[in-house]
Motif scaffolding. Structure first.
Motif, PDB file in Angstrom:
ATOM      1  N   ASP A 206      -2.977  -0.900  90.970  1.00  0.00           N
ATOM      2  CA  ASP A 206      -4.219  -0.613  91.689  1.00  0.00           C
ATOM      3  C   ASP A 206      -4.273   0.844  92.128  1.00  0.00           C
ATOM      4  OD1 ASP A 206      -6.002  -3.054  92.236  1.00  0.00           O
ATOM      5  OD2 ASP A 206      -3.994  -3.852  92.631  1.00  0.00           O
TER       6      ASP A 206
ATOM      7  N   THR B 165     -17.071   1.935  90.604  1.00  0.00           N
ATOM      8  CA  THR B 165     -16.152   1.454  91.623  1.00  0.00           C
ATOM      9  C   THR B 165     -16.917   0.528  92.545  1.00  0.00           C
ATOM     10  OG1 THR B 165     -16.649   3.315  93.071  1.00  0.00           O
ATOM     11  CG2 THR B 165     -14.869   3.607  91.491  1.00  0.00           C
TER      12      THR B 165
ATOM     13  N   PHE C 166      -6.472   3.388  94.842  1.00  0.00           N
ATOM     14  CA  PHE C 166      -7.412   3.518  95.946  1.00  0.00           C
ATOM     15  C   PHE C 166      -7.638   4.998  96.252  1.00  0.00           C
ATOM     16  CE2 PHE C 166      -5.731  -0.716  96.432  1.00  0.00           C
ATOM     17  CZ  PHE C 166      -6.824  -1.469  96.869  1.00  0.00           C
TER      18      PHE C 166
ATOM     19  N   MET D 266       0.924   0.422  93.532  1.00  0.00           N
ATOM     20  CA  MET D 266      -0.354   0.869  94.097  1.00  0.00           C
ATOM     21  C   MET D 266      -0.332   2.378  94.243  1.00  0.00           C
ATOM     22  SD  MET D 266      -1.749  -1.690  97.046  1.00  0.00           S
ATOM     23  CE  MET D 266      -2.174  -3.389  96.684  1.00  0.00           C
TER      24      MET D 266
ATOM     25  N   GLU E 172     -11.598   3.077  98.751  1.00  0.00           N
ATOM     26  CA  GLU E 172     -12.403   2.693  97.597  1.00  0.00           C
ATOM     27  C   GLU E 172     -11.491   2.373  96.414  1.00  0.00           C
ATOM     28  OE1 GLU E 172     -16.085   4.460  94.878  1.00  0.00           O
ATOM     29  OE2 GLU E 172     -15.539   5.415  96.778  1.00  0.00           O
ATOM     30  N   ARG E 173     -11.621   1.163  95.937  1.00  0.00           N
ATOM     31  CA  ARG E 173     -10.755   0.690  94.854  1.00  0.00           C
ATOM     32  C   ARG E 173     -11.345   1.098  93.510  1.00  0.00           C
ATOM     33  NH1 ARG E 173      -9.116  -5.682  94.080  1.00  0.00           N
ATOM     34  NH2 ARG E 173      -7.254  -5.386  92.782  1.00  0.00           N
ATOM     35  N   CYS E 174     -10.565   1.790  92.708  1.00  0.00           N
ATOM     36  CA  CYS E 174     -11.007   2.271  91.406  1.00  0.00           C
ATOM     37  C   CYS E 174     -10.092   1.679  90.346  1.00  0.00           C
ATOM     38  CB  CYS E 174     -10.947   3.804  91.351  1.00  0.00           C
ATOM     39  SG  CYS E 174     -11.892   4.633  92.643  1.00  0.00           S
ATOM     40  N   THR E 175     -10.568   0.659  89.635  1.00  0.00           N
ATOM     41  CA  THR E 175      -9.716  -0.001  88.652  1.00  0.00           C
ATOM     42  C   THR E 175     -10.471  -0.230  87.349  1.00  0.00           C
ATOM     43  OG1 THR E 175     -10.341  -2.209  89.407  1.00  0.00           O
ATOM     44  CG2 THR E 175      -8.410  -1.203  90.438  1.00  0.00           C
TER      45      THR E 175
ATOM     46  N   LEU F 149      -1.769  -0.658 102.788  1.00  0.00           N
ATOM     47  CA  LEU F 149      -1.461  -0.979 101.398  1.00  0.00           C
ATOM     48  C   LEU F 149      -0.041  -1.506 101.225  1.00  0.00           C
ATOM     49  CD1 LEU F 149      -3.169   2.027  99.559  1.00  0.00           C
ATOM     50  CD2 LEU F 149      -4.038  -0.298  99.900  1.00  0.00           C
TER      51      LEU F 149
ATOM     52  N   LEU G 157      -5.979  -8.377  98.650  1.00  0.00           N
ATOM     53  CA  LEU G 157      -6.757  -7.335  97.992  1.00  0.00           C
ATOM     54  C   LEU G 157      -8.246  -7.655  97.973  1.00  0.00           C
ATOM     55  CD1 LEU G 157      -4.474  -6.351  94.981  1.00  0.00           C
ATOM     56  CD2 LEU G 157      -5.019  -4.977  96.984  1.00  0.00           C
TER      57      LEU G 157
END
Length: 551
Positions: free
Chosen positions: A350, A543, A352, A457, A341-344, A369, A280
């Motif tokens: 997770d 992000t 994306f 995910m 784009e990872r939004c956490t 993924l 990741l």
């Protein structure tokens, strides 16, 4: 319409299209050119070009009434009172004349053009980043933004109209920008928008199913993509992705006077890569080129992004950028907005957001993924209305790689969203994936978040960086990333409200000196807020898409 150009009072058509045949006058003097009769004014040259639903000559009367001084056409227009300029391709003539209006800025830029069904935006952004790292001010024209080397503005089209393109190139040259990375869509290539561009480097990332509503069939779509090869100047470089059958099929069309770089992952090619590890936090890979071997790291996920990195490296090699500099630039590269784009916000799962809106892109995103998912893979996606309907069941088939497929609206436009969703579901293999239908895209995203378990995910696919949803004739504000942020904020507040006062104080404690690496910014639950940005307002979830481009 671009701002007015600063040029002499008029230009000679004979000087700028010397091989064209003129009728009704020895020459035509003009100070503007347009394909749109509504933009005509005195001394404007009107270009009557064929379109999808008609021909520009149908609007000749309006052009005349607004003051057009002449007309460029491929066939003699009877009863036309204006002087006529006969050319084989009016749209190509428009591209050349647009360059003339702005002083031929394309001739003063080193240019890379990239086409392909998927990957164009990431390749162009990577190319800009590695050129900036090596000290070259580089402009960009593409799906997300137009950038002149100093200032960026939201894009209008993936590839701008020829006159808008010339305006931006003029703006780049006037600000000292020396290089340009640009996306060339199949529409733009088919419509000769880039006909006047002498490319140093052309890249074809892949040719898979898309835009058949426009091109008619795959053969004509491939033919449009292949036209990028004609834009490369003698001695230029053409890079083809040979893992992809569509791109590889163009090898035989490469002009003899051009240098060919074939690239791919785990293949015998001039430029190749071998993936060493994936997580990741990114991907580590080894690159080989003409006996040189270098290990590189990319902070964004997916084998397809290693392929995109190779394409950008090919552009750098065409411009003789040192390998070490390019490796450093790629390691620093941040995701393009809305591209994996990872939004956490410290959730145990997770999320994306990705622009994947073609069967191939969705399949690649899910495959990337899948290898990193400890739990289930949940996919939220749809398909655009008034666009290629033949890819809808193929999107459904691609989504079967997920454990849960939540089928929702994308941009339905004038079509019935339920009908689009049904066409998607027709392609989902029976009993291979759990299918959930929710027409409302926000509710679909909310359902995905509510159902996610630790280790899962979520991929929210199709819209990426887009900040609106088109339903009927309405353009409604809608950004997948913002929706995720709002839902996670609401989720955190709900949990916080259920905590006792003592627990609430503990969850929000921080030192008087503020937040630091030792004491990171936290969510209301005390969870680390994942971001590369300085946070002036902790109520805002950032992000990891911040892209820094040196001036």
């Amino acid at each position: 319409m671009p701002p007015q150009h600063a040029l002499p009072a008029s230009l000679s058509l004979k000087d700028h299209l010397p091989t064209a045949e003129l009728m009704g006058a020895g020459d035509i003097y003009f100070n503007d050119v347009t394909l749109d009769s509504r933009e005509c004014r005195p001394k404007t040259l009107f270009v009557a070009a064929p379109g999808r639903h008609g021909h520009g000559s149908q609007f000749l009367g309006e052009a005349i009434s607004r003051g057009a001084v002449g007309v460029v056409t491929s066939q003699i227009l009877p009863n036309c009172p204006l002087p006529q300029c006969l050319v084989a391709n009016p749209r190509a003539a428009y591209a050349y004349l647009s360059q003339s209006l702005y002083g031929h800025p394309a001739s003063r830029l080193r240019m890379m053009g990239v086409t392909g069904t998927n990957g164009k935006t990431t390749v162009s952004w990577m190319t800009r980043a590695l050129m900036a790292k090596s000290g070259h001010r580089t402009g960009l024209l593409g799906t997300v933004e137009y950038f002149d080397g100093y200032r960026a503005e939201p894009s209008v089209l993936t590839t701008p109209d020829a006159k808008l393109m010339a305006f931006w190139q003029h703006r780049m040259v006037s600000r000292g920008t020396t290089h340009l990375a640009m996306e060339l869509s199949s529409h733009a290539l088919d419509q000769s928008r880039a006909a006047a561009l002498p490319l140093d480097c052309a890249i074809v990332t892949n040719i898979t199913h898309d835009h058949l509503d426009y091109h008619g069939d795959f053969a004509r779509y491939r033919e449009a993509k292949a036209r990028i090869l004609d834009l490369v100047k003698p001695g230029g470089t053409i890079a083809l992705h040979i893992n992809d059958p569509g791109a590889a099929s163009l090898v035989s069309l490469v002009p003899a006077e051009c240098r060919l770089i074939r690239y791919g992952v785990n293949v015998d090619a001039e430029l190749s890569a071998q993936i060493l590890s994936e997580s990741l936090s990114g991907t580590t890979f080894r690159v080989q080129y003409q006996g040189q071997v270098m290990q590189m790291k990319l902070r964004i996920l997916g084998r397809h992004n290693i392929e995109n990195a190779l394409a950008a490296l090919a552009a750098g090699l065409a411009w003789k950028v040192p390998f070490l500099s390019m490796a450093e630039a790629l390691e620093e590269f941040r995701p393009v907005p809305g591209r994996m784009e990872r939004c956490t916000w410290g959730e145990p799962f997770d999320i994306f957001v990705d622009y994947a809106h073609t069967p191939d892109a969705l399949s690649r995103a899910l495959c990337s993924l899948r290898g990193l998912t400890r739990g289930r893979l949940i996919c939220v996606f749809g398909a655009g209305g008034d666009r290629d309907a033949t890819k809808r069941p193929l999107l459904g088939r691609a989504a079967s790689q997920a454990d849960v497929a939540i089928v929702t609206s994308d941009n339905p436009r004038s079509e019935d969203p339920d009908k689009i969703i049904q066409q998607i579901c027709d392609g989902v293999p029976a009993q291979q994936v759990e299918v959930v239908i929710e027409v409302d895209r926000k509710l679909a995203i909310q359902y995905a978040i509510e159902q996610a378990l630790p280790g899962d995910m979520i991929l929210i696919a199709g819209k990426g960086h887009e900040n609106e949803q088109i339903i009927g004739a309405s353009h409604l504000p809608f950004d997948d990333r913002r929706v995720v942020r709002e839902l996670l904020e609401s989720r955190a507040k709900d949990v916080l409200n259920r905590l006792s006062p003592a627990e609430t104080f503990s969850a929000n404690s921080y030192t008087a000196s503020g937040y630091s690496d030792a004491n990171p910014a936290t969510s209301p639950l005390g969870m680390a807020l994942q971001t590369d940005a300085i946070l002036p307002d902790l109520a805002v979830v950032e992000t990891d898409s911040l892209q820094r481009v040196s001036a």
